[in-house]
Design a protein around this motif. Structure first.
Motif, short mmCIF file in Angstrom:
data_model
loop_
_atom_site.label_atom_id
_atom_site.label_comp_id
_atom_site.label_asym_id
_atom_site.label_seq_id
_atom_site.Cartn_x
_atom_site.Cartn_y
_atom_site.Cartn_z
N GLY A 85 9.70 -26.94 15.47
CA GLY A 85 10.09 -27.95 16.44
C GLY A 85 9.93 -29.37 15.93
N ARG A 86 9.46 -30.21 16.83
CA ARG A 86 9.35 -31.65 16.56
C ARG A 86 8.40 -31.96 15.40
N ALA A 87 7.30 -31.24 15.29
CA ALA A 87 6.33 -31.49 14.20
C ALA A 87 6.98 -31.25 12.83
N ARG A 88 7.79 -30.21 12.74
CA ARG A 88 8.50 -29.91 11.48
C ARG A 88 9.47 -31.04 11.13
N VAL A 89 10.22 -31.50 12.11
CA VAL A 89 11.20 -32.56 11.87
C VAL A 89 10.49 -33.86 11.48
N VAL A 90 9.38 -34.16 12.10
CA VAL A 90 8.62 -35.38 11.76
C VAL A 90 8.12 -35.30 10.32
N LEU A 91 7.56 -34.15 9.93
CA LEU A 91 7.08 -34.00 8.56
C LEU A 91 8.24 -34.10 7.57
N LEU A 92 9.36 -33.47 7.87
CA LEU A 92 10.53 -33.56 6.99
C LEU A 92 11.04 -35.00 6.91
N ALA A 93 10.96 -35.74 8.01
CA ALA A 93 11.39 -37.14 8.00
C ALA A 93 10.47 -37.98 7.10
N ILE A 94 9.18 -37.74 7.18
CA ILE A 94 8.22 -38.48 6.34
C ILE A 94 8.47 -38.17 4.86
N ILE A 95 8.64 -36.89 4.55
CA ILE A 95 8.92 -36.49 3.17
C ILE A 95 10.23 -37.10 2.69
N SER A 96 11.24 -37.09 3.53
CA SER A 96 12.54 -37.65 3.17
C SER A 96 12.47 -39.15 2.93
N ILE A 97 11.74 -39.86 3.76
CA ILE A 97 11.61 -41.31 3.60
C ILE A 97 10.91 -41.64 2.28
N ILE A 98 9.86 -40.92 1.97
CA ILE A 98 9.16 -41.13 0.70
C ILE A 98 10.08 -40.81 -0.48
N ILE A 162 17.79 -32.64 11.50
CA ILE A 162 17.60 -33.21 12.84
C ILE A 162 18.64 -32.66 13.80
N ALA A 163 19.90 -32.56 13.35
CA ALA A 163 20.96 -31.99 14.19
C ALA A 163 20.67 -30.53 14.52
N ARG A 164 20.16 -29.79 13.53
CA ARG A 164 19.81 -28.39 13.76
C ARG A 164 18.68 -28.28 14.79
N PHE A 165 17.70 -29.19 14.71
CA PHE A 165 16.60 -29.20 15.67
C PHE A 165 17.11 -29.51 17.07
N ARG A 166 17.97 -30.49 17.18
CA ARG A 166 18.50 -30.88 18.50
C ARG A 166 19.36 -29.79 19.13
N SER A 167 20.03 -29.01 18.30
CA SER A 167 20.87 -27.94 18.84
C SER A 167 20.06 -26.68 19.16
N GLY A 168 18.80 -26.67 18.74
CA GLY A 168 17.94 -25.52 19.02
C GLY A 168 18.01 -24.42 17.97
N ALA A 169 18.75 -24.65 16.89
CA ALA A 169 18.88 -23.64 15.84
C ALA A 169 17.66 -23.66 14.93
N GLU A 170 17.38 -22.53 14.32
CA GLU A 170 16.27 -22.42 13.38
C GLU A 170 16.68 -23.06 12.05
N ALA A 171 15.69 -23.52 11.32
CA ALA A 171 15.95 -24.10 9.99
C ALA A 171 16.37 -22.99 9.03
N LEU A 172 17.25 -23.36 8.09
CA LEU A 172 17.69 -22.40 7.08
C LEU A 172 16.55 -22.10 6.12
N ILE A 173 16.45 -20.84 5.73
CA ILE A 173 15.49 -20.50 4.68
C ILE A 173 16.18 -20.74 3.34
N HIS A 174 15.41 -20.78 2.27
CA HIS A 174 15.94 -21.15 0.96
C HIS A 174 17.10 -20.28 0.52
N SER A 175 17.05 -18.97 0.73
CA SER A 175 18.13 -18.10 0.27
C SER A 175 19.43 -18.40 1.01
N ASP A 176 19.36 -18.76 2.28
CA ASP A 176 20.56 -19.13 3.03
C ASP A 176 21.16 -20.42 2.48
N ARG A 177 20.33 -21.34 2.04
CA ARG A 177 20.82 -22.60 1.48
C ARG A 177 21.56 -22.37 0.19
#
Length: 182
Positions: A85-98, A162-177
């Protein structure tokens, strides 16, 4: 408009991947040629080592663009995989900004370096069209170009998450990417 950017993103990422793969094949062929001329004919070529190194640098930075776009960089993802959820997106945002900040620093200093060495020539290489020396700036240009496009790719990946989070979809795992790229 969003469809246009998604289509542009898809084709640019595919082009970067195709170019990186092509450079890998070409670098392998040039390196093989270098080994043959050096150890079989005992007449090492003057251009193959520099060419191989330049192809390697460009290949790495083009591959970095694809890796950044799909979040495939090596990471310790234990914390990310346990967050939702939101905690995952916040952490990904921090990592992305850095990551974006670091890539923009590399872009700036890579650009400065490419300008600084523009009057130096790559050893052993001459243009087949003009016969003049080839500037070493072409090798250093991989840094600002690759880092800037990688920063854009990190931003695109974050927006997608962020769009995936807002739509309620689960994050892709590495093999799907990885399947998503091809």
């Amino acid at each position: 408009m969003v469809t246009f950017f998604k289509t542009l993103d898809k084709y640019l990422i595919r082009a970067a991947m195709a170019a990186a793969i092509s450079l890998l094949v070409l670098m392998t062929a040039v390196s093989f040629f270098q080994v043959i001329t050096r150890f079989v004919f005992e007449q090492p070529s003057t251009w193959s080592e520099v060419t191989s190194r330049t192809l390697n640098i460009w290949m790495i930075y083009l591959g970095l663009i694809v890796a950044c776009r799909y979040g495939l960089l090596m990471a310790v993802d234990t914390l990310i995989s346990h967050l939702h959820g939101r905690a995952r997106v916040v952490l990904l945002a921090i990592i992305s900004i850095i990551s974006i900040a670091l890539l923009l620093i590399v872009t700036w200093y890579g650009y400065e370096m490419a300008l600084r060495v523009k009057f130096q020539a790559l050893a052993g290489l001459r243009s087949p069209f003009t016969g003049k020396n080839i500037s070493i700036s072409w090798m250093y240009a991989a840094l600002p170009i690759g880092a800037l496009l990688s920063a854009v790719a990190v931003l695109a990946h974050l927006i997608e998450e962020i769009a995936r989070f807002r739509s309620g979809a689960e994050a892709l795992i590495h093999s799907d990417r990885v399947d998503h790229i091809v």
